[in-house]
Design a protein around this motif. Structure first.
Motif, PDB file in Angstrom:
ATOM      1  N   GLU A  16       0.834  -1.206   0.000  1.00 23.92           N
ATOM      2  CA  GLU A  16       0.000   0.000   0.000  1.00 23.92           C
ATOM      3  C   GLU A  16       0.865   1.252   0.000  1.00 23.92           C
ATOM      4  O   GLU A  16       1.945   1.267   0.586  1.00 23.92           O
ATOM      5  CB  GLU A  16      -0.928   0.005   1.225  1.00 23.92           C
ATOM      6  N   VAL A  25      -5.575  11.008  -5.780  1.00 24.64           N
ATOM      7  CA  VAL A  25      -5.116   9.975  -6.719  1.00 24.64           C
ATOM      8  C   VAL A  25      -6.338   9.297  -7.323  1.00 24.64           C
ATOM      9  O   VAL A  25      -7.153   8.735  -6.596  1.00 24.64           O
ATOM     10  CB  VAL A  25      -4.206   8.937  -6.023  1.00 24.64           C
ATOM     11  N   VAL A  27      -7.683   6.391 -10.015  1.00 27.10           N
ATOM     12  CA  VAL A  27      -7.266   5.179 -10.714  1.00 27.10           C
ATOM     13  C   VAL A  27      -8.427   4.679 -11.560  1.00 27.10           C
ATOM     14  O   VAL A  27      -9.540   4.509 -11.070  1.00 27.10           O
ATOM     15  CB  VAL A  27      -6.833   4.067  -9.720  1.00 27.10           C
ATOM     16  N   VAL A  32      -3.181   5.839 -13.644  1.00 26.26           N
ATOM     17  CA  VAL A  32      -3.142   6.574 -12.388  1.00 26.26           C
ATOM     18  C   VAL A  32      -2.924   8.064 -12.675  1.00 26.26           C
ATOM     19  O   VAL A  32      -2.015   8.428 -13.427  1.00 26.26           O
ATOM     20  CB  VAL A  32      -2.015   6.037 -11.470  1.00 26.26           C
ATOM     21  N   ILE A  52      -4.871  -2.347  -8.950  1.00 31.30           N
ATOM     22  CA  ILE A  52      -4.563  -1.065  -8.313  1.00 31.30           C
ATOM     23  C   ILE A  52      -5.894  -0.453  -7.876  1.00 31.30           C
ATOM     24  O   ILE A  52      -6.719  -0.089  -8.716  1.00 31.30           O
ATOM     25  CB  ILE A  52      -3.821  -0.107  -9.268  1.00 31.30           C
ATOM     26  N   THR A  53      -6.107  -0.364  -6.552  1.00 29.94           N
ATOM     27  CA  THR A  53      -7.393   0.120  -6.053  1.00 29.94           C
ATOM     28  C   THR A  53      -7.203   1.155  -4.953  1.00 29.94           C
ATOM     29  O   THR A  53      -6.388   0.949  -4.049  1.00 29.94           O
ATOM     30  CB  THR A  53      -8.234  -1.048  -5.481  1.00 29.94           C
ATOM     31  N   PRO A  54      -7.924   2.289  -5.042  1.00 26.21           N
ATOM     32  CA  PRO A  54      -7.904   3.251  -3.941  1.00 26.21           C
ATOM     33  C   PRO A  54      -8.816   2.761  -2.814  1.00 26.21           C
ATOM     34  O   PRO A  54      -9.937   2.332  -3.060  1.00 26.21           O
ATOM     35  CB  PRO A  54      -8.448   4.541  -4.573  1.00 26.21           C
ATOM     36  N   ILE A  64      -3.411   3.680  -1.691  1.00 29.14           N
ATOM     37  CA  ILE A  64      -3.542   2.995  -2.975  1.00 29.14           C
ATOM     38  C   ILE A  64      -2.998   1.588  -2.771  1.00 29.14           C
ATOM     39  O   ILE A  64      -1.831   1.419  -2.428  1.00 29.14           O
ATOM     40  CB  ILE A  64      -2.757   3.727  -4.092  1.00 29.14           C
ATOM     41  N   CYS A  83       4.307   0.571  -6.732  1.00 25.48           N
ATOM     42  CA  CYS A  83       4.208   1.395  -5.516  1.00 25.48           C
ATOM     43  C   CYS A  83       5.262   2.493  -5.517  1.00 25.48           C
ATOM     44  O   CYS A  83       4.977   3.643  -5.133  1.00 25.48           O
ATOM     45  CB  CYS A  83       4.358   0.522  -4.269  1.00 25.48           C
TER      46      CYS A  83
END
Length: 202
Positions: A16, A25, A27, A32, A52-54, A64, A83
């Motif tokens: 993360e 941010v 996504v 991104v 890739i998830t907020p 993220i 990352c």
């Protein structure tokens, strides 16, 4: 009896990146977009198969999350890579990156002039003259979003920008343009060399 060792795949690899205050941010489909007080940076990670998830972590911070399921050793390494890229983008839009370069010469003083080209708001082009006494004018245009200027120090220039890749490429192009050809580089040390790399204000 002989036993063949079976490959054991890691079920899930997850890391993360904390999103600080003042930074947003977005996504969408592994593209991104990071926005901050210094501007906006975009980057596509479509070539890397990962999620890739907020989201928010247990402390309630915005993060993220980058994760990979059942990946091989090389695929798992890409989790940390993504990352790192997102972290650099966040640092860039919050603070920016600053690289300093030194003009090194033994006899012929290197002259540099920074100016604006293509209707830019900031000095985004550098012209190098008198390198090893040559008459040719070397002109290098910075990458988009990068600024080049003289510092208060003698024989020093500074390249700044939000994208660490763009600043790094600009500095590399300046250094490579001033390479000594067809001479012993142990003796001819003239050139423009990168001396310091840092985050602005740190």
């Amino acid at each position: 009896l002989t036993f063949t060792a079976a490959m054991v795949r890691t079920i899930n690899s997850m890391q993360e990146v904390v999103v600080p205050e003042g930074v947003t941010v977005d996504v969408k489909a592994r593209e991104v977009v990071v926005k901050g007080k210094r501007g906006t940076l975009e980057r596509s990670f479509k070539h890397i198969s990962c999620e890739i998830t907020p989201t928010t972590n247990k402390k309630g911070e915005k993060v993220i999350r980058v994760e990979k399921w059942f990946g091989s050793k090389k695929e798992l390494a890409s989790v940390r890579t993504v990352c790192s890229h997102i972290g650099n983008m966040i640092t860039g839009v919050m603070h920016g990156f600053e690289y300093k370069m030194k003009l090194v010469y033994a006899h012929f003083p290197i002259n540099v002039a920074c100016d604006k080209v293509d209707g830019a708001k900031e000095t985004n082009n550098i012209e190098i003259r008198n390198f090893l006494g040559e008459k040719v004018v070397r002109s290098i245009k910075m990458q988009d979003g990068c600024k080049v200027e003289r510092t208060s120090e003698k024989d020093e220039i500074m390249v700044t920008g939000n994208s660490i890749e763009a600043v790094g490429v600009s500095v590399s192009q300046i250094q490579q343009t001033c390479q000594v050809k067809k001479k012993d580089i142990r003796k001819y040390l003239d050139g423009i060399y990168c001396t310091t790399r840092k985050v602005i204000g740190q």
